[in-house]
Scaffold this motif. Sequence first.
Motif, short mmCIF file in Angstrom:
data_model
loop_
_atom_site.label_atom_id
_atom_site.label_comp_id
_atom_site.label_asym_id
_atom_site.label_seq_id
_atom_site.Cartn_x
_atom_site.Cartn_y
_atom_site.Cartn_z
N GLU A 254 0.82 -1.21 0.00
CA GLU A 254 0.00 0.00 0.00
C GLU A 254 0.85 1.26 0.00
OE1 GLU A 254 -3.92 1.72 2.37
OE2 GLU A 254 -2.93 -0.10 3.05
N VAL A 255 0.42 2.28 -0.74
CA VAL A 255 1.12 3.55 -0.82
C VAL A 255 0.18 4.68 -0.40
CG1 VAL A 255 2.40 5.15 -2.28
CG2 VAL A 255 2.52 2.70 -2.73
N ILE B 149 2.14 1.40 8.67
CA ILE B 149 2.62 2.07 7.47
C ILE B 149 3.93 2.78 7.77
CG2 ILE B 149 2.04 3.73 5.66
CD1 ILE B 149 0.13 1.30 5.81
N ALA B 150 4.98 2.44 7.06
CA ALA B 150 6.30 3.05 7.26
C ALA B 150 6.29 4.50 6.80
CB ALA B 150 7.36 2.27 6.49
N LEU B 151 6.93 5.36 7.58
CA LEU B 151 7.01 6.79 7.26
C LEU B 151 8.41 7.28 7.55
CD1 LEU B 151 5.67 9.58 6.67
CD2 LEU B 151 5.12 9.69 9.11
N GLY B 152 8.92 8.13 6.68
CA GLY B 152 10.18 8.79 6.94
C GLY B 152 11.31 8.36 6.03
N GLY B 153 11.77 9.27 5.16
CA GLY B 153 12.94 9.03 4.34
C GLY B 153 12.78 7.99 3.26
N MET C 172 11.24 -5.28 6.16
CA MET C 172 11.04 -4.99 7.57
C MET C 172 9.67 -5.43 8.08
SD MET C 172 12.65 -1.18 7.87
CE MET C 172 14.22 -0.78 7.14
N GLY C 173 8.78 -5.81 7.16
CA GLY C 173 7.48 -6.33 7.57
C GLY C 173 6.36 -5.32 7.62
N PHE C 174 6.56 -4.14 7.02
CA PHE C 174 5.50 -3.13 7.01
C PHE C 174 4.39 -3.51 6.02
CE2 PHE C 174 8.96 -0.60 8.78
CZ PHE C 174 8.30 0.12 9.76
N ASP C 175 3.18 -3.04 6.30
CA ASP C 175 2.04 -3.29 5.42
C ASP C 175 1.96 -2.31 4.27
OD1 ASP C 175 0.78 -5.45 7.02
OD2 ASP C 175 0.62 -3.86 8.53
N GLY C 176 2.68 -1.21 4.38
CA GLY C 176 2.66 -0.19 3.35
C GLY C 176 3.64 0.91 3.70
N LEU C 177 3.66 1.94 2.88
CA LEU C 177 4.57 3.05 3.10
C LEU C 177 3.87 4.37 2.81
CD1 LEU C 177 5.54 4.07 0.05
CD2 LEU C 177 6.88 1.97 0.17
#
Length: 203
Positions: A2-3, A154-158, A170-175
């Motif tokens: 997911e984005v 959801i991954a955030l940052g950089g 890393m196992g995130f569901d989205g960014l």
Amino acid sequence: MEVIVISDPLYFKAEARLINQLFEAGMPIFHLRKVGRNRADYAALLGGIDEDYHDRLALHQFHELQADFPLVKRLHYPEQLRKELDAKGLPSPSGNDVLSTSIHHPDALLELTRFEYTFYGPVFNSLSKPGYTGIAEADAGFTLPVKRTGPKIIALGGIDAGKVNAVRAMGFDGLALLGAVWMDKEQALNRFKLIKDKCDSDD
């Protein structure tokens, strides 16, 4: 994977038009977050976004604008606001409302029973806020627990196109994207398409 795109924190010329173009290019969800919190400007920007996309907008401020924009069903509670309201009883979703929030430590996931997803970061050194050290920079082997309950993370940052595979590992569901899209507004659409294509092709 997911984005999600988060708005530039500041207003800029022809912003609504570019947001509409991002939606046309396949942007699934857009978070409207502004510094200064001028209600009139915030509402004017909302009004410039095509109504066909309003159900994919998430409001970070002025949640009461749902009354004027009834197709908007997504509300975001930043971490500090969530903590302030939690003791009073944060509203549960009504109807088709979708709630999201932000955390900075996995332990906080246990507190998020009302939310569909949460931002977690910064994962990498921030592109838009120099000096914000990412989790992955401090811990090269960082991964999320394989077995977990609660909202999507959801991954955030950089995050840019070169970090999509690392986010997945890393196992995130989205960014979520911010600086990668808005640092060069003339290239915002192309940068988004590149990252979206990479996320889709790696699924």
